[in-house]
Design a protein around this motif. Sequence first.
Motif, short mmCIF file in Angstrom:
data_model
loop_
_atom_site.label_atom_id
_atom_site.label_comp_id
_atom_site.label_asym_id
_atom_site.label_seq_id
_atom_site.Cartn_x
_atom_site.Cartn_y
_atom_site.Cartn_z
N GLY A 96 0.66 -1.28 0.44
CA GLY A 96 0.34 -0.03 -0.72
C GLY A 96 0.45 1.02 0.04
O GLY A 96 1.89 1.01 0.93
N HIS A 97 0.86 1.96 -0.65
CA HIS A 97 1.54 3.96 -0.68
C HIS A 97 0.78 4.24 0.24
O HIS A 97 -0.50 4.81 0.54
N LEU A 98 1.53 5.60 0.63
CA LEU A 98 1.34 6.16 1.74
C LEU A 98 0.75 7.68 0.92
O LEU A 98 0.42 8.85 2.14
N VAL A 128 -9.80 7.09 -1.96
CA VAL A 128 -9.79 5.77 -2.23
C VAL A 128 -8.05 5.49 -3.11
O VAL A 128 -8.16 4.76 -3.79
N ASP A 129 -7.63 6.56 -3.62
CA ASP A 129 -6.79 6.00 -3.84
C ASP A 129 -5.27 6.57 -2.96
O ASP A 129 -4.78 7.35 -2.98
N MET A 130 -4.55 5.61 -2.58
CA MET A 130 -5.06 4.03 -2.09
C MET A 130 -5.50 4.16 -0.41
O MET A 130 -4.85 2.84 0.38
N LEU A 131 -5.18 5.41 0.46
CA LEU A 131 -5.71 5.54 1.65
C LEU A 131 -6.29 4.46 1.99
O LEU A 131 -5.96 3.10 3.48
N ASP A 162 6.08 7.35 -2.04
CA ASP A 162 6.35 7.52 -3.28
C ASP A 162 6.03 6.85 -4.93
O ASP A 162 6.42 7.10 -5.64
N GLU A 163 4.61 6.19 -4.66
CA GLU A 163 3.85 5.34 -5.46
C GLU A 163 3.54 6.66 -6.71
O GLU A 163 3.56 6.17 -8.20
N GLU A 164 2.88 7.61 -6.08
CA GLU A 164 2.08 8.87 -7.14
C GLU A 164 3.38 9.16 -7.96
O GLU A 164 2.89 9.17 -9.50
N ALA A 165 4.54 9.21 -7.80
CA ALA A 165 6.28 9.49 -8.64
C ALA A 165 6.48 9.03 -8.85
O ALA A 165 7.33 9.30 -9.85
N SER A 189 -2.58 -5.29 -3.41
CA SER A 189 -2.20 -3.82 -3.94
C SER A 189 -3.92 -3.21 -4.96
O SER A 189 -4.54 -4.37 -4.32
N GLU A 190 -2.94 -2.23 -5.12
CA GLU A 190 -4.50 -1.29 -5.73
C GLU A 190 -4.73 -1.32 -6.42
O GLU A 190 -4.55 -2.11 -7.92
N SER A 191 -5.67 -1.00 -7.48
CA SER A 191 -6.53 -1.00 -8.66
C SER A 191 -7.15 -1.64 -8.70
O SER A 191 -7.96 -2.12 -10.05
#
Length: 461
Positions: A96-98, A128-131, A162-165, A189-191
């Motif tokens: 999971g990303h923070l 939603v993304d993704m907390l 840093d998932e978003e970058a 994981s997500e999505s």
Amino acid sequence: MSERVEPFEEETAPTGPAADAVALLQELIRAGCVNDGTPGSGQEIRAVRVLQRFLAPAIAAGRLETHVFEAAPGRASLVARVRGTDDAAPVLGLLGHLDVVPVDPNGWTRNPFGGELIDGEVWGRGAVDMLYLTAVFATVVRELALAPERPRGGLVLLAVADEEAGGEHGIHWLVREHPEAVRVTEAISESGGMRMGRHVAIEVAEKGSAGRRLVIHGKPGHASIPYGATSAAYRVGEVLQRLGEVMPAAELGELWDAFVAARIDDPELAERLRDPVRLDAALPLLGGIAGYAHAVSRVTISPTVLRAGKTHNVIPPLGTIDLDIRTLPGTSDAEVDELLRAVLGELASGVEIRHLRGWAATSSSPDTPLYAAIERAVAAVAAAPTVPIMAAGGSDARVLRELGIPAYGYGILGPGWSYERYREGVHGNDERIDVASVELSLAALRRIVAERIGAERIAAR
Ligand SMILES: [Zn+2]
């Protein structure tokens, strides 16, 4: 941050089986780890501190090993591991990303970092993304660590920066610098979790990226005498026009068939969509899902950055077009270049193709024990079948798939969450998640963990 004064709302404490996960989600939103792509942003250490407080009882009980890794100042990731009794049993990773993407505060009705619970929905950037999933993951890890018996397999929370970058300060760095810390045999994981017809979508594949720069030559000259000159600007225009007119052909596989079967009720339309020749003409009939259908049925090409000329009065001798190209599983670099030349046709001879950064598409087979466990859990909790899907974009799961680890984009969103609604909620204004979706995702994850790592009894709350 909005200057608007919010009317006072009594925030009722969440109750029910997902109360802990909802409270944690609210705290993670309030940590506000906004990642704008600069190395100093994100500051995920704040969310790591939230998680450490949440996990403290499990750490105190001696059942949870936690490590904080800092790729750069403030760019922290937390790894929390429950060890199993059997070294040969699966080790399930919960990735999971923070971090969250920035907000346009003027577009929000509520404080994007307030984490307010209003009418059964938690509001805030990252809900939603993704907390919500990161919170669900941490909740199950804590429950397992507090359970009376040790599980057979292992469970690892990978709460990363840093998932978003792109993950350079997160999962990429961890895999490179601390491979033993992130060692798992399968991952979630997500999505996932969107509804496709009556199905719940589980992501099994992500498209790849193959950046290209088209370099186009002309001849310099004085702009005051354009007659007979060879301006790279015009040739850039010709190439752009061609790219806009010619759509790469559809390449349909098993995931496409699964998507059509899950989502398209009209049998005649479904038949057209399964025919690569007739598909494109049917796209406009797909409404809000057309963009997704277009993207996952082919390699896509999007011109993004154009350059030509440096000086106002000089006819440009050189122009470039940067292309964001998204590939399918199995598309090679050579095939991308070949496709580009085919699209350019007779213009190709005047265009040089250079390679920019990229990564291959990744996929995990839906024919694994973990996918089967997800399928059973979704059926039990949401009374719905799953459909394996390909994501048009990318996530951290790719990094694990590249290591040969099966990784799936998970989640169970409520019945109103179509793919279109999910796409709008992610990175958009007024992002929020309903408590019911948190409950579904949590209940199913408990079952998946129980099945995969033999944790018969997850601690009762
Ligand atoms: Zn995400």
